[in-house]
Design an enzyme around this catalytic site. Structure first.
Site, PDB file in Angstrom:
ATOM      1  CG  HIS A  26       4.477   0.006   2.775  1.00  0.00           C
ATOM      2  ND1 HIS A  26       3.335   0.090   3.547  1.00  0.00           N
ATOM      3  CD2 HIS A  26       5.301   1.001   3.210  1.00  0.00           C
ATOM      4  CE1 HIS A  26       3.464   1.099   4.412  1.00  0.00           C
ATOM      5  NE2 HIS A  26       4.638   1.653   4.222  1.00  0.00           N
ATOM      6  N   GLY A  36       0.800  -1.227   0.000  1.00  0.00           N
ATOM      7  CA  GLY A  36       0.000   0.000   0.000  1.00  0.00           C
ATOM      8  C   GLY A  36       0.822   1.261   0.000  1.00  0.00           C
ATOM      9  CB  SER A  37       3.287   2.819  -0.602  1.00  0.00           C
ATOM     10  OG  SER A  37       3.732   1.707  -1.355  1.00  0.00           O
ATOM     11  CG  ASN A  38       2.532   4.876   4.901  1.00  0.00           C
ATOM     12  OD1 ASN A  38       1.351   4.606   4.727  1.00  0.00           O
ATOM     13  ND2 ASN A  38       3.253   4.334   5.856  1.00  0.00           N
TER      14      ASN A  38
END
Length: 415
Positions: free
Chosen positions: A239, A216-218
């Site tokens: 991520h 998903g990553s930020n």
């Protein structure tokens, strides 16, 4: 800051590389070169006069660092894992080799791969062709020195432009039909016996549920009103996994007067996916939307391989894919497998969720299956000089597959 200045200059002049380019690829010119300078941590800074030279340097550097990884992924996207490793072994993603081979043989047909290649711009073709040449040169040098133990075997070979197209198409459907490989390979008419055990679907379900979570990553984009210096700021925190075909690779790419971009790229891609140039920075997070549509087909009561549409009974398409399987005695046997499709896409069968009985079947349509613009999209983003150019490229090309995008520029604007 460049901590050390280890410099490698690569040139094709006077060298025989034994390239295995596809017939549709143009012949390499007499002179192709790139300079590769690495920091003390090994990050390559690659400079070339044109796209072919840049791709050449990228492919060479990537093979130096990830030869076995890319060779393994090339084997996967060509549907050849059962041939070299046996049908019952598993991929890095815990997918059975036979299922993986059926899926990728279906996905990467010669027609689909050729169509993708024909749609590319001359610049993108030069990047890809250069990458192939650089990788193959590095492989040739490593063969002379001795390949790593994990790269032993006939499956490690020179690559072609079509191999990189197949790898790109794999990345495109990662958020769609790529999550349904078991369901596609296991779809059989109700009279037949499904070929996949429930355990395989349990693994697939877990993989699908964790897709957005794991990758998903930020990201945070900060504009002039909130930054300390009045300029834009961007935090990129992807991520993606540390192993396998989705592992990012950091590099700095320069074509003087045309391109100067640094960031990270996925395996086999001769450009930056997440990064920055002199004027702006951008990143991505896996979005939560669905990039596929499931269709419930009402079947013809007389034949469960026909479906009703607008009052007509239509036959499902039957595509026979052939997978070469290594037998226990070492011999290789060609095994045919039929993949069924409606006009919407392949038929998928997921026990207990998407059952194919005498009344209904389910067909899946992936929005990215015909996306041949993805490489052009990221190259345009790499070269954008301001946020307006960046956003205009996204609106015009529409090649981003399954991610959100955040960006900030040196004027304090955010996207």
């Amino acid at each position: 800051m460049i901590i050390s200045s280890q410099l490698t200059r690569l040139s094709l002049a006077g060298l025989t590389l034994g390239l295995s380019l596809a017939a549709s690829a143009s012949t390499a010119p007499a002179q192709t070169s790139a300079d590769i300078r690495r920091t003390s941590f090994g990050v390559p800074h690659i400079r070339a006069a044109d796209e072919r030279g840049l791709g050449y340097g990228i492919g060479y550097a990537y093979a130096q660092d990830n030869l076995c990884l890319l060779a393994n992924e090339i084997t996967t996207v060509n549907g050849e894992r059962s041939r070299y490793f046996g049908p019952d072994q598993f991929t890095v993603e815990e997918r059975e080799n036979l299922v993986s081979d059926v899926f990728f043989t279906w996905l990467n047909t010669p027609q689909a791969v050729a169509g993708f290649w024909q749609a590319q711009t001359p610049e993108v073709r030069e990047l890809v062709e250069g990458y192939v040449a650089g990788y193959n040169r590095s492989l040739s040098e490593r063969r002379t020195q001795g390949l790593p133990p994990q790269c032993q075997g006939d499956w490690v070979r020179d690559i072609t432009t079509m191999d990189l197209v197949k790898l790109t198409r794999r990345l495109l459907v990662e958020g769609g039909v790529g999550q349904f490989a078991e369901a596609l390979a296991g779809a059989t008419p109700p009279k037949a016996q499904a070929s996949n055990a429930p355990a395989a679907f349990q693994v697939a379900a877990t993989r699908m549920q964790r897709f957005a979570l794991d990758r998903g990553s930020n990201a945070v984009a900060i504009g002039s009103e909130r930054s300390f210096n009045g300029r834009g700021m961007l935090l990129a925190n992807p991520h993606f996994p540390w192993v396998g075909g989705m592992r990012f690779y950091q590099m700095h790419l320069t074509i003087p007067g045309k391109l100067d971009v640094m960031g990270a790229a996925l395996p086999g891609l001769p450009l930056i996916n997440i990064g920055f140039n002199q004027h702006l920075a951008w990143t991505h997070t896996v979005d939560s939307s669905r990039h596929f549509t499931l269709y419930r087909l009402q079947l013809d009561p007389k034949d469960s391989t026909r479906y009703l549409l607008d009052g007509q009974s239509l036959p499902m398409d039957k595509q026979t894919v052939t997978v070469n399987i290594r037998q226990a005695d070492g011999q290789v046997q060609a095994i045919p497998h039929v993949v069924y499709s409606s006009k919407f896409g392949p038929v998928v069968q997921w026990p207990g969720k998407l059952d194919w009985d005498h009344q209904y079947a389910f067909s899946l349509r992936d929005a990215n299956l015909d996306n041949d613009r993805v490489l052009q999209q990221w190259y345009a983003m790499n070269r954008a000089e301001n946020l307006e150019d960046f956003q205009a490229s996204v609106h015009k090309i529409q090649g981003i597959p399954w991610v959100n995008t955040l960006a900030a520029d040196d004027q304090g604007q955010t996207l």
